[in-house]
Design a protein around this motif. Structure first.
Motif, PDB file in Angstrom:
ATOM      1  N   GLY A 187       0.819  -1.213   0.000  1.00  0.00           N
ATOM      2  CA  GLY A 187       0.000   0.000   0.000  1.00  0.00           C
ATOM      3  C   GLY A 187       0.851   1.261   0.000  1.00  0.00           C
ATOM      4  O   GLY A 187       2.079   1.208  -0.072  1.00  0.00           O
ATOM      5  N   GLY A 188       0.164   2.397   0.112  1.00  0.00           N
ATOM      6  CA  GLY A 188       0.861   3.686   0.113  1.00  0.00           C
ATOM      7  C   GLY A 188       1.824   3.835   1.270  1.00  0.00           C
ATOM      8  O   GLY A 188       2.898   4.443   1.130  1.00  0.00           O
ATOM      9  N   ARG A 215       9.034  -4.331  -7.688  1.00  0.00           N
ATOM     10  CA  ARG A 215       7.986  -4.730  -8.636  1.00  0.00           C
ATOM     11  C   ARG A 215       6.733  -3.860  -8.497  1.00  0.00           C
ATOM     12  O   ARG A 215       6.128  -3.444  -9.476  1.00  0.00           O
ATOM     13  N   ARG A 216       6.368  -3.571  -7.231  1.00  0.00           N
ATOM     14  CA  ARG A 216       5.130  -2.813  -6.998  1.00  0.00           C
ATOM     15  C   ARG A 216       5.312  -1.313  -7.134  1.00  0.00           C
ATOM     16  O   ARG A 216       4.441  -0.608  -7.610  1.00  0.00           O
ATOM     17  N   PHE A 217       6.468  -0.812  -6.632  1.00  0.00           N
ATOM     18  CA  PHE A 217       6.626   0.640  -6.527  1.00  0.00           C
ATOM     19  C   PHE A 217       7.732   1.222  -7.395  1.00  0.00           C
ATOM     20  O   PHE A 217       7.967   2.417  -7.370  1.00  0.00           O
ATOM     21  N   ASN A 218       8.452   0.354  -8.094  1.00  0.00           N
ATOM     22  CA  ASN A 218       9.548   0.843  -8.931  1.00  0.00           C
ATOM     23  C   ASN A 218      10.652   1.480  -8.079  1.00  0.00           C
ATOM     24  O   ASN A 218      11.283   2.446  -8.484  1.00  0.00           O
ATOM     25  N   ILE A 219      10.873   0.956  -6.867  1.00  0.00           N
ATOM     26  CA  ILE A 219      11.894   1.493  -5.956  1.00  0.00           C
ATOM     27  C   ILE A 219      13.012   0.461  -5.803  1.00  0.00           C
ATOM     28  O   ILE A 219      12.768  -0.650  -5.327  1.00  0.00           O
ATOM     29  N   ARG A 220      14.208   0.843  -6.207  1.00  0.00           N
ATOM     30  CA  ARG A 220      15.370  -0.037  -6.069  1.00  0.00           C
ATOM     31  C   ARG A 220      16.265   0.525  -4.979  1.00  0.00           C
ATOM     32  O   ARG A 220      16.728   1.655  -5.074  1.00  0.00           O
ATOM     33  N   ILE A 246      -2.483   8.657  -1.820  1.00  0.00           N
ATOM     34  CA  ILE A 246      -1.473   8.446  -2.867  1.00  0.00           C
ATOM     35  C   ILE A 246      -2.143   8.010  -4.170  1.00  0.00           C
ATOM     36  O   ILE A 246      -1.784   8.463  -5.257  1.00  0.00           O
ATOM     37  N   GLY A 247      -3.161   7.155  -4.043  1.00  0.00           N
ATOM     38  CA  GLY A 247      -3.885   6.691  -5.225  1.00  0.00           C
ATOM     39  C   GLY A 247      -4.518   7.843  -5.991  1.00  0.00           C
ATOM     40  O   GLY A 247      -4.590   7.820  -7.230  1.00  0.00           O
ATOM     41  N   VAL A 248      -4.970   8.867  -5.263  1.00  0.00           N
ATOM     42  CA  VAL A 248      -5.578  10.051  -5.890  1.00  0.00           C
ATOM     43  C   VAL A 248      -4.536  10.790  -6.722  1.00  0.00           C
ATOM     44  O   VAL A 248      -4.781  11.162  -7.879  1.00  0.00           O
ATOM     45  N   VAL A 249      -3.342  10.974  -6.153  1.00  0.00           N
ATOM     46  CA  VAL A 249      -2.248  11.658  -6.863  1.00  0.00           C
ATOM     47  C   VAL A 249      -1.838  10.858  -8.100  1.00  0.00           C
ATOM     48  O   VAL A 249      -1.635  11.428  -9.182  1.00  0.00           O
ATOM     49  N   GLU A 250      -1.724   9.533  -7.953  1.00  0.00           N
ATOM     50  CA  GLU A 250      -1.315   8.683  -9.079  1.00  0.00           C
ATOM     51  C   GLU A 250      -2.318   8.787 -10.227  1.00  0.00           C
ATOM     52  O   GLU A 250      -1.923   8.858 -11.396  1.00  0.00           O
ATOM     53  N   CYS A 251      -3.602   8.798  -9.888  1.00  0.00           N
ATOM     54  CA  CYS A 251      -4.640   8.924 -10.922  1.00  0.00           C
ATOM     55  C   CYS A 251      -4.516  10.256 -11.655  1.00  0.00           C
ATOM     56  O   CYS A 251      -4.643  10.318 -12.883  1.00  0.00           O
ATOM     57  N   MET A 252      -4.252  11.325 -10.896  1.00  0.00           N
ATOM     58  CA  MET A 252      -4.114  12.657 -11.508  1.00  0.00           C
ATOM     59  C   MET A 252      -2.871  12.727 -12.395  1.00  0.00           C
ATOM     60  O   MET A 252      -2.901  13.269 -13.497  1.00  0.00           O
TER      61      MET A 252
END
Length: 480
Positions: free
Chosen positions: A65-66, A107-112, A390-396
């Motif tokens: 999750g966020g 995989r989920r967040f693109n964070i290495r 966070i989901g709201v920002v990602e959608c925008m």
């Protein structure tokens, strides 16, 4: 005679209480010294110096999750800035290895991550499961977190402790027994003045059962219990050396409960804005199907039933030949309760006759999430008093027209005019959600594009880079 009897009983009782208090203080001091000794004996690094241990208390770090995105970004930020720091994560995810958890974050967040992370696996995570406490859930989970925190402290004594998941009752434990510098990142206050008002006004919600709202006596008792808990929550929270909150809404509640304004700051959670901005933005081509996408974990407070009911109402009120609509519910399932919740949502779709129009996508990879958002016309979010969103920002950022709840973070921080122009829409109930969705679809593609472009320009405030800068500024006192 009565006075003498009272004195003969009271004086020994006071004396015994004094001795017990002294014994307790000596015991706690002894435990603190023992833990400090244990920390000093821990292994040194390659250069002979013992690395600074920065521990994050995040029992569900593999949830997706966020809150987990904040955790991994915070760790990556510290690894970039400080050389002699080892990051530790206290987690209860014993069904995965450390390597699998780190790979899942990528995989989920693109964070290495730059360097390896030390995982301390906890066996007593069940003590913070809400299902263990059908009544007095807040108190039960908070006391459970103290026992889980004790297990964490016994397994690894850090130099700096950061609660990144909202278990404030662990803070005094690490500060006073562990001798750590302590901080926390608050996503959502465990109790808020809004929760008190829900009970006071006898409203029925997912966290306030109907049998309580229908009884003035039960409501008064729950109110007293909430006020007591709010007092205790404020007490433990005020022990923090550094407090970070994720939004203006959370800030207002934490300031009123913890009264620690001097060390409290807003650090907007890191949203992978750039990745979504890479999606090309253009006027929609005529299509036979439009999609509405929701991105949030399948938890009760996210209020997925409201999304399904509003969508069913929208379909029912459409007249004439129009493009077909699909509602795509994207989210993470953490446990069996979440899976059962999804099954209940599927049953609701059947009852409302929209099963063929609602698609569930659970625990999907990041690239698939991105594809769904790239195609969607509307981004849907229905949580009341969402702390941030966070989901709201990602959608925008992805270029959808956002429709979020008229409360909390979306109302105060995110879906606000940018340079005087509309960035999205807010709604409150089934009717207003259905009406607003109908209104968005009635707009011309050019008008929708204008709103999408405004929204995109407004979300740079929530980028990874902005988070890194504000996070480092906030935690700096812990490293002095």
């Amino acid at each position: 005679a009565c006075f003498r009897l009272l004195c003969s009983l009271l004086l020994p009782a006071l004396f015994l209480s004094g001795i017990l208090c002294v014994c307790l203080v000596v015991l706690l001091w002894g435990v603190r010294l023992w833990l400090q000794r244990k920390k000093q004996l821990s292994s040194a690094g390659r250069d002979g110096k013992r690395p600074l241990l920065v521990a994050f208390f995040h029992p569900y770090c593999n949830a997706g999750g966020g809150g987990e995105r904040v955790l991994w970004c915070a760790i990556r930020t510290l690894q970039k800035k400080y050389r002699n720091v080892t990051c530790v994560v206290y987690t209860g995810d014993r069904d995965a290895t450390g390597e699998e958890i780190v790979e899942g974050a990528f995989r989920r967040f693109n964070i290495r991550l730059i360097h390896p992370v030390k995982f301390v696996f906890l066996e007593k995570r069940f003590l913070v499961e809400a299902s263990l406490y059908p009544h007095f859930t807040l108190l039960g989970q908070s006391l459970g977190s103290v026992f889980l925190g004790w297990e964490a402290l016994l397994k690894c004594v850090p130099d700096i402790y950061i609660d990144s998941m909202g278990y404030a009752f662990t803070i005094p434990l690490f500060k006073y027994l562990g001798g750590c510098r302590v901080g926390c990142y608050v996503h959502y206050p465990t109790i808020s003045t809004d929760m008190l008002s829900v009970v006071r006004n006898q409203d029925t919600r997912f966290n306030n059962a109907a049998f309580i709202t229908s009884s003035p006596l039960f409501s008064k008792f729950k109110l007293v219990y909430y006020y007591f808990f709010a007092f205790m929550y404020g007490l433990v929270g005020s022990c923090s050396d550094v407090v970070m909150v994720n939004s203006s809404w959370t800030l207002n509640h934490i300031l009123s409960l913890w009264r620690a304004g001097a060390c409290t700051s807003v650090v907007y959670p890191p949203c992978d804005v750039q990745t979504f901005l890479d999606i090309p933005l253009e006027v929609e081509k005529s299509t036979s199907e439009y999609s509405i996408v929701s991105v949030s974990q399948f938890r009760p407070e996210k209020d997925h039933p409201l999304q399904i009911r509003a969508f069913a109402k929208l379909l029912k009120e459409r007249v004439g030949p129009q493009p077909s609509l699909k509602l795509i519910l994207i989210g993470g399932c953490r446990n069996q309760q979440d899976e059962e919740r999804v099954n209940n949502l599927r049953r609701l779709c059947e009852e409302l006759g929209v099963s063929d129009d609602v698609v569930f996508r659970i625990n999907i990879p990041f690239e698939e999430l991105k594809r769904h958002l790239a195609k969607a016309t509307i981004g849907l979010h229905t949580m009341w008093n969402e702390h941030f969103g966070i989901g709201v920002v990602e959608c925008m950022a992805a270029g959808t027209v956002i429709l979020a709840h008229n409360s909390g973070g979306p109302k105060l921080d995110i879906v606000v005019p940018h340079e005087g122009r509309v960035t999205g829409f807010l709604a409150e109930d089934e009717d207003s959600y259905a009406d607003t969705m109908a209104y968005i679809f009635s707009l011309s593609p050019e008008k929708r594009l204008e709103i999408r472009e405004n929204a995109r320009r407004s979300v740079h405030r929530f980028s990874d880079q902005h988070f890194e800068d504000t996070f480092l500024l906030s935690v700096e006192p812990l490293f002095k």
